[in-house]
Write an enzyme that holds these catalytic residues in place. Structure first.
Site: not given
Lengths: 311, 186
Positions: B36-38, B87
């Site tokens: 999801g971050h990527a 992050e």
């Protein structure tokens, strides 16, 4: 999520009789369901003792949360941790067990049923595409390991293998000159680097052997043994005690925020090494290590030595 | 100190929080893990989701769907350190105020927390049913194609905690402190 047809093989046994033995499959599915919502008796007992031994407010509060979570999970029949892992089945079948050919299909059926019943989280991810198969099925999931032993019963150690708790795992092939001292150093470094984030207090299984694969396999066996196992070799017992004392002395505490203890337990299993190698491996489990042993006799009467409430 | 926060959390409040404080969160929490971050960073955001002042939860929940209703069955935190690689950029781009996960995070996240006003907190790992009891509703889901654990779940929570502040916005880092004590013993 759609699963490619060629991967929907879990309910179709690759070998054996092809029968799905309903008794084995349904007892095993019930056992997996129980495993997802409660811990083995020995781990529960040890955690309660560790909680009582804490003196700082932070550590005590953390243990209170953990024990409250165990009560809620059991009462509501919900997975005590959302990471219900890759379902692993370590089968020890007696060569005279009358239904030995039925076991693999029963295991796959039980894993598929438990996935829907508990429910478990879909955790099987294709390593190349990153696609989640959506039903926990795929090559090597459920993971099944076979051992044929003398006798007429069946014993299966089930492990819902979490991801965070597996992160500190490693295997290394050292030279004999580096040997045991280097092995101990690597284990302590790894617990310090990654164990602190892997939901401590932890259980560590250490394997020693001639090659990476043998050491790794023994380390997982060590992890899945009962906490108070008598270790076969004097050296194993001594190493387990030394590592336990050293790691516990780091006072990692519950959640890594400090406390009087770091480890639920340490188990070691060694095989011989080769004159030219010293392989060591570490397998780790979190405080919520969902391990369970289920036994069938030849009449298919069922029992569990580490989940007293399984009937 | 103990704080009861409502989302979105303003930066003035964030800067009051100190490593070691306990917080409880009411409002919306958004889950994201590695994938999801990527994707968030690759696509420059998620359509219709404003994360300024938001609370991010490192979590891959178990969601059950019955009669078209989605409920959270089990939802403890995942290892925050895995997200260290994303992050700092994520905090900078979104303006999130609070991250909840388990274990420590790296110094790059610590620096960005000070610069932009963000804290990282720890919810007791493995306490997934206790956590799920504090989640009142599934508001929605984005990127479900990533699979249940990796999708972005929008959750309504009430008094979600105890969350122990680990990295604060004024340079404090509880896990780093504990780790130095441990390293001194080896």
């Amino acid at each position: 999520m759609k699963v490619p047809e060629e991967k929907q093989y879990a309910l179709v046994p690759a070998e054996g009789t092809g029968r799905i033995n309903d008794k084995i499959a349904s007892d095993l599915a019930r056992f997996v369901c129980l495993l997802a919502v409660s811990l083995p008796d020995d781990v529960k007992k040890r955690l309660s003792e560790m909680a009582l031994g804490e003196t700082s407010d932070g550590a005590k509060k953390n243990y209170e949360c953990m024990l409250e979570n165990l009560r809620l999970a059991k009462g509501l029949k919900r997975p005590l941790c959302q990471d219900t892992g890759i379902p692993c089945f370590y089968i020890k079948a007696g060569s005279g067990f009358p239904y030995v050919g039925d076991v693999e299909a029963a295991v796959k059926k039980a894993a598929a049923d438990a996935f829907l019943l508990v429910p478990l989280r879909p955790n099987a991810v294709d390593p190349y595409t990153g696609k989640n198969t959506g039903n926990n099925e795929g090559t090597c999931s459920p993971y099944i390991d076979w051992e044929i032993v003398p006798g007429d019963g069946l014993e299966i150690t089930v492990y819902l293998m979490g991801g965070g708790s597996s992160l500190p795992g490693f295997a290394a092939v050292l030279t004999p000159g580096e040997g045991l001292e280097k092995a101990k150093q690597l284990i302590i470094e790894k617990i310090l680097e990654k164990g602190v984030n892997a939901c401590p207090p932890l259980i560590a299984g250490v394997g020693i052997g001639p090659s990476a694969d043998i050491a790794a396999k023994l380390s997982k066996k060590a992890l899945l043994r009962p906490l108070d196992s008598d270790l076969a070799e004097v050296g194993d017992a001594e190493l387990a005690k030394e590592l336990f004392d050293k790691l516990n002395g780091l006072e990692i505490g519950p959640g890594g925020l400090g406390g009087r203890e770091s480890m639920i337990g340490v188990n070691v299993i060694s095989g011989v090494r080769h004159p030219a190698t010293f392989a060591v491996a570490l397998s780790t489990g979190c405080w919520a290590t969902r391990r369970g042993v289920i036994r069938f006799d030849k009449e298919l009467n069922v029992s569990s030595p580490d989940h007293g409430d399984f009937v | 100190m103990e704080y009861h926060l409502k989302t979105p959390v303003d930066k003035e409040t964030v800067r009051k929080l100190k490593a070691g404080d306990t917080v409880y969160i009411t409002g919306r929490m958004v889950t994201l893990r590695d994938e999801g971050h990527a994707r968030f960073l690759a696509e420059g955001g998620a359509k219709g989701v404003d994360l300024n002042g938001a609370v991010l939860y490192h979590c891959g929940p178990i969601i059950q769907e019955k009669d078209g209703m989605r409920t959270v069955v089990s939802a403890g935190p995942t290892t925050s350190m895995r997200l260290e690689r994303y992050e700092p950029e994520f905090i900078e781009k979104t303006g999130i105020s609070v991250i909840v996960g388990k274990g420590g995070m790296g110094s790059a996240t610590g620096e960005v927390c000070v610069k932009y006003g963000c804290v990282h907190g720890i919810y007791p790992g493995g306490c997934a049913v206790s956590a799920a009891m504090k989640i009142k509703r599934v508001e929605g889901v984005i990127w479900e194609d990533l699979g249940m654990p990796e999708a972005m779940w929008l959750l309504e929570v009430e008094d979600f905690g105890p969350v122990t502040v680990n990295i604060d916005a004024v340079g404090g880092d509880l896990m780093k402190e504990k780790q130095s004590e441990r390293l001194a013993k080896v």
